[in-house]
Structures are given as C-alpha cells and as structure tokens.
Design an enzyme around this catalytic site. Sequence first.
Site, PDB file in Angstrom:
ATOM      1  N   GLY A 237      12.191 -26.940 -86.525  1.00  0.00           N
ATOM      2  CA  GLY A 237      11.456 -27.589 -87.604  1.00  0.00           C
ATOM      3  C   GLY A 237      10.853 -26.650 -88.616  1.00  0.00           C
TER       4      GLY A 237
ATOM      5  N   TYR B  46      14.754 -39.308 -97.360  1.00  0.00           N
ATOM      6  CA  TYR B  46      13.509 -38.657 -96.961  1.00  0.00           C
ATOM      7  C   TYR B  46      12.543 -38.389 -98.111  1.00  0.00           C
ATOM      8  CZ  TYR B  46      16.237 -37.426 -92.770  1.00  0.00           C
ATOM      9  OH  TYR B  46      17.014 -37.457 -91.643  1.00  0.00           O
TER      10      TYR B  46
ATOM     11  N   CYS C  64      26.996 -46.523-106.940  1.00  0.00           N
ATOM     12  CA  CYS C  64      26.475 -47.803-107.420  1.00  0.00           C
ATOM     13  C   CYS C  64      25.154 -48.131-106.718  1.00  0.00           C
ATOM     14  CB  CYS C  64      27.518 -48.893-107.183  1.00  0.00           C
ATOM     15  SG  CYS C  64      27.159 -50.427-108.034  1.00  0.00           S
ATOM     16  N   GLU C  65      24.179 -47.269-106.913  1.00  0.00           N
ATOM     17  CA  GLU C  65      22.837 -47.423-106.338  1.00  0.00           C
ATOM     18  C   GLU C  65      21.827 -46.815-107.298  1.00  0.00           C
ATOM     19  OE1 GLU C  65      21.726 -48.774-103.543  1.00  0.00           O
ATOM     20  OE2 GLU C  65      23.632 -49.220-102.532  1.00  0.00           O
TER      21      GLU C  65
ATOM     22  N   ARG D 248      19.570 -36.870 -98.801  1.00  0.00           N
ATOM     23  CA  ARG D 248      18.213 -36.555 -98.362  1.00  0.00           C
ATOM     24  C   ARG D 248      17.146 -37.022 -99.352  1.00  0.00           C
ATOM     25  NH1 ARG D 248      16.239 -32.210 -97.952  1.00  0.00           N
ATOM     26  NH2 ARG D 248      14.904 -32.628 -96.139  1.00  0.00           N
TER      27      ARG D 248
ATOM     28  N   SER E 195      10.399 -31.702 -88.404  1.00  0.00           N
ATOM     29  CA  SER E 195      11.190 -30.830 -89.260  1.00  0.00           C
ATOM     30  C   SER E 195      10.451 -30.534 -90.560  1.00  0.00           C
ATOM     31  CB  SER E 195      12.538 -31.482 -89.588  1.00  0.00           C
ATOM     32  OG  SER E 195      13.312 -31.664 -88.431  1.00  0.00           O
TER      33      SER E 195
ATOM     34  N   ARG F 263      17.753 -25.705 -90.076  1.00  0.00           N
ATOM     35  CA  ARG F 263      17.504 -25.666 -91.516  1.00  0.00           C
ATOM     36  C   ARG F 263      17.098 -24.267 -91.982  1.00  0.00           C
ATOM     37  NH1 ARG F 263      15.058 -30.063 -94.227  1.00  0.00           N
ATOM     38  NH2 ARG F 263      14.384 -30.788 -92.176  1.00  0.00           N
TER      39      ARG F 263
END
Length: 478
Positions: A281, A370, A397-398, A366, A243, A326
């Site tokens: 892709g 990614y 909370c990250e 994403r 992709s 996409r």
Amino acid sequence: MPAHIAGSLHAAPSPVWLPYPDDVNALMPSLWSANVTKGDDGVLRIAGHPVTALAEQYGTPMYVLDVADFRARAAEFARAFSTAFERVGPGARGYYAGKAFLCTAAAGWIAEADLGLDCCSLGELMIARRAGFDPALVGLHGNNKSDAEIAFALDWGIGRIVIDSFDEIPRVAAAAADRGTTARVMLRVTVGVEAHTHDFIATAHEDQKFGLSLQGGDAAAAAAQIIDAPSLELIGLHSHIGSQIFDKAGFEVAAGRIIGLRAEIERTHGVSLPEVDLGGGFGIQYTSQDTPTPFGEIAEQLADVVGKACAEHGSEVPFVSFEPGRAIAGPAMFTLYRVGTVKPVDTGSGVRCYVSVDGGMSDNIRTALYDADYSCTLANRTSPEDPVVVRVVGKHCESGDIIVRDEYLPADIAAGDLVAVPGTGAYCRPLASNYNHVPRPGVLAVDGEDVRWAIRPESYQDMFATDPGFAPVHENGE
C-alpha cells in the site's frame, strides 16, 4: 434521483490544489520515471527515444514502460527493507503484488531483484511459473480461491497460501493431504485499522470481505484450527491495511495488533510463528500534492515499529514481509495518447476545455473507479501559448470517462497532438477492459536501445476470438 439544474458543482475553475505552472512545457521530474526527459523541442523522450517516433511506429494509445526504472525500484525496495530489518531481527523480503502489473518479463525482473511474488489468481500463478519464478518465493492470496488455484499452488510447491476464511482451512488441508504434502499457510487478519485512502482500497477495517477479525476472535479461532490440521503448517500472520498510503501511523497500529496476536497464539499453542506480513500500500506521486516517503526512510521507520511492538509483547522479532506493487510499477510507466478533438464548453460559470484522446476508461478506469487524480503533458512539441485548465477524457460512451480531471496544458492543444500521462504502471493495464469493444493497448518496454512489446496490443482477432459468431477477422475489422 430528481433532475436538477446544473450549478456550481459543474463549474470550470481550477481546483485550489493545482498550481499554476511557471512553464507549461516543462516536466515535474518526480512524476516521471528516471529515464524520461523533455528537450527544448518539447518532445517527450524515454531513454532517448522520442515518443513521436514511438507513436508513429507502434501506434497509440499505448503504455510505455521504463524497464531500467522498474528494475531499479525493485532492487532498491529489496535492498532497503532487507538492510533495515536486519538491524532489528532476521530480516525482511518484499513480495511484489502481481495484481499491480504482471507479465512474464516483469516476473523475471522481480526475480532478479530477489523479491518474492504475491499472486491472486490462477492466471497470475501461470505467468509466474512460465517465467521460471522460484515457487518457494510465491504466495497465493484471495478471498475465494478456486479448487484449481489451490491445486496448482500445491502441485507447483509454492511457499505460502494465505488463508482468508474458515471455509478455506479444510479445503486447503484436504487438498494437501490428498497430495501427501504439508501446505505452508499464513492467516490473513483483519486488524481494524482504517488507512487514509479511498474506501474501495482500504482493506483492514471490519466491514469488508478480506481476512478474519482480530476483534471478534475469529482470527485466533482460525489459527487454532490450522494448528490442529496435520497437513497445514501455520508459518505466520498477514495484514494489509490498504493502498496509496503515505502515513506510517496505520502500519504502526496494525503491526502492534498483529504482533500481539502472534504472541498470544505462540503462548497458547506452544508454537513458533516465524513470519509476519504487513502487506503493502505504499503510495506514489500522481500529482504535485502527493508526498511519498523514500523506500530507505520508510523501511527504517517500519523496522523501528516492529522492533518496538515485539519488545512490548516480549516476543522475538519475526521475519517480516511486505507487498509492494504500485510503488515499483506505478512510476515506471506512462500512457501515450493522441488527441482527437478539443472542445471548449461554457459551463455557465466558466469555460472547461475537454481534450478527447484515443483511449479512456478502457485503459485507465482508476479515475472513474477511485476518484484518482493524474497529471499529463503535451508530448510532441513545445508551445508559446499560456496554460489553460483542461480535462482529458476518453472516447467511450460514458460521461464519467475521464482520464485527467484537471491539469494545465497549452491553450493551443489541438487534434493530432500527443498527450502523455505519467504514473500509469499500476492497476491500469490489469484493470483494462474491452468496453465499447475497444482492444486493449499494449505495453511497450523500453530498455536503453532495446524497444519491444512486453505485452503486445490486443487485436480485433484477439477480442472477437471468444464470439462463436465471428469468423477470423482482419485487423481493420472486415
């Protein structure tokens, strides 16, 4: 891992690829859908609708879909690939990858564009049937199809099931035989091509879960088993190399290998395989550094590639299918957020400005998953201030809850402002989660004067409906 002192890895200077804007209030049109504009007042508009009014009426965060842009991209893809491949053979068809973004309305737009639909789950198949999609133009993909998915596909009469493993051959054959029908199947082949993309979205090298190996002989052996099964019809071969691809070289190698295997199978078994699917892709532009190829140009290039490969193997040019997802959905949508806090942080080697918004990795994972890059713009006003590099982050909370890693926004960005992130039409809503028990945003479809939910926002009632400990709750959570 041992602790370490934060150093240059956490520094705040802008990345070398990020250009300093001539006007921080202006849009880069190539990042946005066709009907998105910005006036002198700095307010972002879609089909003439100011996002300030949309935010007031519908709330934030939300995905905003440019329906006319989506439909135009779908029609353009269908037209470009059909025209290019009719020059070298019987033609081509796109099968929209439903995993990118799918709802009943989108399925209808895809059907109107004369595209097929590639599904990977029972849920996607159910959406397609509810939308009235022609089952002959629907395919079922997946490396671990359930009995329910296979049964649904056969009972509905879809046009193709993509076989992904030896285990699936007898299962699909038996299910078809039980129904007194013949299942039309394709065989997914791992062609050993590594596309220039993130490892998690490169899908044709050997060490991954999809398909049967060309190099190891598994694909040829699987084809023989399918041909010997009375309730299966092998209509062609399938390949998918990854992709967000901008280089045709991967497609060129994959096409050569898949056409070679097709010729070998046809000679060995005396059969005809009328179709080859080269997957999707096709990349889109998320930032100024991305350089996607226009549909017409890439269609002509790939038609030449397939024609050349068939000539080299002395075989007829097949009908060729592709799986854009996409490339159609991605540029047609943006996400609209409201700023909650702005926090300058001295990293020791520079100041990084963290702009926190009311969404985050629950609506766009994403960047965390990614290492994806996005752009953004101040959407509710113009600013006379100089640009500063900001990091747009979410409310979760990250520490990895990042939406836009680096972008220029005006130095006076403040709580209450609206920030819009383009290119979020693909894989954002489908990958959305309820992390921290946050409801998923809706998809607001804007089509000229018509503004309505394509997918309504998730309520707390929706979210808690699966928890037996919760009685029905009000929208405020009480």
